[in-house]
Design a protein around this motif. Structure first.
Motif, PDB file in Angstrom:
ATOM      1  N   LEU A   1       0.822  -1.201   0.000  1.00  0.00           N
ATOM      2  CA  LEU A   1       0.000   0.000   0.000  1.00  0.00           C
ATOM      3  C   LEU A   1       0.861   1.259   0.000  1.00  0.00           C
ATOM      4  O   LEU A   1       0.578   2.235  -0.688  1.00  0.00           O
ATOM      5  CB  LEU A   1      -0.937   0.006   1.211  1.00  0.00           C
ATOM      6  CG  LEU A   1      -2.131  -0.949   1.132  1.00  0.00           C
ATOM      7  CD1 LEU A   1      -2.904  -0.902   2.446  1.00  0.00           C
ATOM      8  CD2 LEU A   1      -3.044  -0.576  -0.010  1.00  0.00           C
ATOM      9  N   LYS A   2       1.929   1.245   0.791  1.00  0.00           N
ATOM     10  CA  LYS A   2       2.829   2.400   0.844  1.00  0.00           C
ATOM     11  C   LYS A   2       3.507   2.616  -0.508  1.00  0.00           C
ATOM     12  O   LYS A   2       3.676   3.742  -0.958  1.00  0.00           O
ATOM     13  CB  LYS A   2       3.877   2.202   1.937  1.00  0.00           C
ATOM     14  CG  LYS A   2       3.334   2.336   3.327  1.00  0.00           C
ATOM     15  CD  LYS A   2       4.424   2.153   4.356  1.00  0.00           C
ATOM     16  CE  LYS A   2       3.871   2.219   5.762  1.00  0.00           C
ATOM     17  NZ  LYS A   2       4.897   1.978   6.771  1.00  0.00           N
ATOM     18  N   MET A   3       3.893   1.534  -1.163  1.00  0.00           N
ATOM     19  CA  MET A   3       4.559   1.655  -2.453  1.00  0.00           C
ATOM     20  C   MET A   3       3.592   2.186  -3.511  1.00  0.00           C
ATOM     21  O   MET A   3       3.954   3.011  -4.343  1.00  0.00           O
ATOM     22  CB  MET A   3       5.138   0.311  -2.886  1.00  0.00           C
ATOM     23  CG  MET A   3       6.347  -0.096  -2.057  1.00  0.00           C
ATOM     24  SD  MET A   3       6.977  -1.725  -2.415  1.00  0.00           S
ATOM     25  CE  MET A   3       7.216  -1.689  -4.132  1.00  0.00           C
ATOM     26  N   GLU A   4       2.333   1.735  -3.486  1.00  0.00           N
ATOM     27  CA  GLU A   4       1.348   2.209  -4.450  1.00  0.00           C
ATOM     28  C   GLU A   4       1.057   3.687  -4.241  1.00  0.00           C
ATOM     29  O   GLU A   4       0.945   4.451  -5.185  1.00  0.00           O
ATOM     30  CB  GLU A   4       0.062   1.394  -4.332  1.00  0.00           C
ATOM     31  CG  GLU A   4       0.178  -0.001  -4.901  1.00  0.00           C
ATOM     32  CD  GLU A   4      -1.123  -0.780  -4.765  1.00  0.00           C
ATOM     33  OE1 GLU A   4      -2.166  -0.154  -4.496  1.00  0.00           O
ATOM     34  OE2 GLU A   4      -1.079  -1.992  -4.943  1.00  0.00           O
ATOM     35  N   GLU A   5       0.933   4.129  -2.969  1.00  0.00           N
ATOM     36  CA  GLU A   5       0.674   5.534  -2.678  1.00  0.00           C
ATOM     37  C   GLU A   5       1.852   6.402  -3.130  1.00  0.00           C
ATOM     38  O   GLU A   5       1.666   7.481  -3.679  1.00  0.00           O
ATOM     39  CB  GLU A   5       0.428   5.723  -1.184  1.00  0.00           C
ATOM     40  CG  GLU A   5      -0.898   5.181  -0.722  1.00  0.00           C
ATOM     41  CD  GLU A   5      -1.083   5.320   0.777  1.00  0.00           C
ATOM     42  OE1 GLU A   5      -0.277   6.021   1.417  1.00  0.00           O
ATOM     43  OE2 GLU A   5      -2.032   4.748   1.305  1.00  0.00           O
ATOM     44  N   GLY A   6       3.072   5.938  -2.943  1.00  0.00           N
ATOM     45  CA  GLY A   6       4.254   6.682  -3.365  1.00  0.00           C
ATOM     46  C   GLY A   6       4.311   6.808  -4.879  1.00  0.00           C
ATOM     47  O   GLY A   6       4.677   7.848  -5.423  1.00  0.00           O
TER      48      GLY A   6
ATOM     49  N   LYS B   1       4.170  10.351  -7.237  1.00  0.00           N
ATOM     50  CA  LYS B   1       5.194  10.692  -8.230  1.00  0.00           C
ATOM     51  C   LYS B   1       4.547  10.981  -9.591  1.00  0.00           C
ATOM     52  O   LYS B   1       4.922  11.937 -10.274  1.00  0.00           O
ATOM     53  CB  LYS B   1       6.212   9.564  -8.366  1.00  0.00           C
ATOM     54  CG  LYS B   1       7.147   9.452  -7.192  1.00  0.00           C
ATOM     55  CD  LYS B   1       8.150   8.338  -7.397  1.00  0.00           C
ATOM     56  CE  LYS B   1       9.045   8.181  -6.188  1.00  0.00           C
ATOM     57  NZ  LYS B   1       9.997   7.086  -6.346  1.00  0.00           N
ATOM     58  N   LYS B   2       3.572  10.172  -9.960  1.00  0.00           N
ATOM     59  CA  LYS B   2       2.882  10.387 -11.226  1.00  0.00           C
ATOM     60  C   LYS B   2       2.149  11.725 -11.217  1.00  0.00           C
ATOM     61  O   LYS B   2       2.170  12.470 -12.204  1.00  0.00           O
ATOM     62  CB  LYS B   2       1.889   9.257 -11.499  1.00  0.00           C
ATOM     63  CG  LYS B   2       2.525   7.947 -11.881  1.00  0.00           C
ATOM     64  CD  LYS B   2       1.476   6.899 -12.151  1.00  0.00           C
ATOM     65  CE  LYS B   2       2.106   5.549 -12.420  1.00  0.00           C
ATOM     66  NZ  LYS B   2       1.085   4.511 -12.623  1.00  0.00           N
TER      67      LYS B   2
ATOM     68  N   ILE C   1       2.849  14.909 -13.736  1.00  0.00           N
ATOM     69  CA  ILE C   1       1.783  15.473 -14.561  1.00  0.00           C
ATOM     70  C   ILE C   1       1.639  16.972 -14.309  1.00  0.00           C
ATOM     71  O   ILE C   1       1.493  17.764 -15.242  1.00  0.00           O
ATOM     72  CB  ILE C   1       0.448  14.728 -14.305  1.00  0.00           C
ATOM     73  CG1 ILE C   1       0.529  13.307 -14.871  1.00  0.00           C
ATOM     74  CG2 ILE C   1      -0.731  15.482 -14.918  1.00  0.00           C
ATOM     75  CD1 ILE C   1      -0.643  12.427 -14.528  1.00  0.00           C
ATOM     76  N   ILE C   2       1.706  17.382 -13.059  1.00  0.00           N
ATOM     77  CA  ILE C   2       1.595  18.809 -12.726  1.00  0.00           C
ATOM     78  C   ILE C   2       2.757  19.595 -13.321  1.00  0.00           C
ATOM     79  O   ILE C   2       2.562  20.658 -13.908  1.00  0.00           O
ATOM     80  CB  ILE C   2       1.512  18.993 -11.192  1.00  0.00           C
ATOM     81  CG1 ILE C   2       0.164  18.463 -10.677  1.00  0.00           C
ATOM     82  CG2 ILE C   2       1.690  20.460 -10.816  1.00  0.00           C
ATOM     83  CD1 ILE C   2       0.050  18.437  -9.182  1.00  0.00           C
ATOM     84  N   ILE C   3       3.964  19.082 -13.205  1.00  0.00           N
ATOM     85  CA  ILE C   3       5.139  19.763 -13.757  1.00  0.00           C
ATOM     86  C   ILE C   3       5.028  19.875 -15.281  1.00  0.00           C
ATOM     87  O   ILE C   3       5.310  20.917 -15.862  1.00  0.00           O
ATOM     88  CB  ILE C   3       6.439  19.046 -13.333  1.00  0.00           C
ATOM     89  CG1 ILE C   3       6.679  19.236 -11.831  1.00  0.00           C
ATOM     90  CG2 ILE C   3       7.627  19.557 -14.125  1.00  0.00           C
ATOM     91  CD1 ILE C   3       7.835  18.433 -11.277  1.00  0.00           C
ATOM     92  N   ALA C   4       4.601  18.796 -15.927  1.00  0.00           N
ATOM     93  CA  ALA C   4       4.448  18.821 -17.380  1.00  0.00           C
ATOM     94  C   ALA C   4       3.408  19.858 -17.805  1.00  0.00           C
ATOM     95  O   ALA C   4       3.603  20.586 -18.790  1.00  0.00           O
ATOM     96  CB  ALA C   4       4.067  17.441 -17.898  1.00  0.00           C
ATOM     97  N   ALA C   5       2.300  19.950 -17.059  1.00  0.00           N
ATOM     98  CA  ALA C   5       1.256  20.920 -17.387  1.00  0.00           C
ATOM     99  C   ALA C   5       1.769  22.350 -17.224  1.00  0.00           C
ATOM    100  O   ALA C   5       1.504  23.223 -18.062  1.00  0.00           O
ATOM    101  CB  ALA C   5       0.032  20.687 -16.512  1.00  0.00           C
TER     102      ALA C   5
END
Length: 174
Positions: A6-11, A15-16, A20-24
């Motif tokens: 669960l911790k790995m999925e949340e991390g 990151k994704k 996405i925010i930086i690309a936008a």
């Protein structure tokens, strides 16, 4: 073990989201900068060039068409396609033409007499030689002779020259 997954999925989701925010943000900043440079400065440069051309043409000749009003462009409805002889072989040429003039009344007269103008331009283009059209000087010479012929034709028809420039907006030679 389930907690680690669960911790790995949340991390990974965080990151994704950050990517996405930086690309936008980068896309919006680049688009804004491009719009500023493309739309902002072109108006000033065009105005200066048109004013400079108007001043130089006013001084050139007194018999030139009237210099009042903003420049208007009338495109010939079809490109001119013709063969020209050359020293080694004949070539096919396609020229797209626009006429520069001033005044809305003049524009209406030009549009009314487009067939006569096309005929005058065809007479000039039929005298061309492929070896001359390859050079810049040859293109300028045929453009100048086209302007003189169109002005002569308009002088005969309307009593005024009306056209200030003959512009080649497309020039292809094969």
């Amino acid at each position: 073990m389930a907690e680690e997954e669960l911790k790995m999925e949340e991390g990974g989701k965080k990151k994704k989201l950050i990517i996405i925010i930086i690309a936008a943000v980068v896309l919006l900043a680049g688009g804004g900068a491009a719009a500023y440079f493309l739309l902002g400065d072109s108006e000033e440069v065009t105005t200066e060039v048109v004013e400079g051309e108007a001043e130089s043409t006013e001084e050139a000749t007194a018999s030139a068409p009237s210099q009042s009003g903003s420049a208007l462009y009338v495109a010939m409805p079809r490109p001119f396609v013709f063969n020209v002889p050359g020293s080694t072989r004949d070539r096919l040429v396609e020229i797209k033409v626009q006429l520069m003039l001033r005044g809305y009344d003049n524009e209406e007269q030009i549009k009314m007499h487009i067939p006569s103008i096309e005929g005058a331009l065809l007479r000039v283009f039929s005298t061309a030689n492929a070896d001359d059209l390859v050079t810049e000087a040859g293109k300028i010479a045929i453009r100048d002779s086209a302007l003189k012929e169109v002005q002569k034709k308009m002088q005969e028809i309307t009593g005024k020259q009306l056209v200030e420039e003959v512009l080649f907006t497309g020039f292809v030679m094969q």
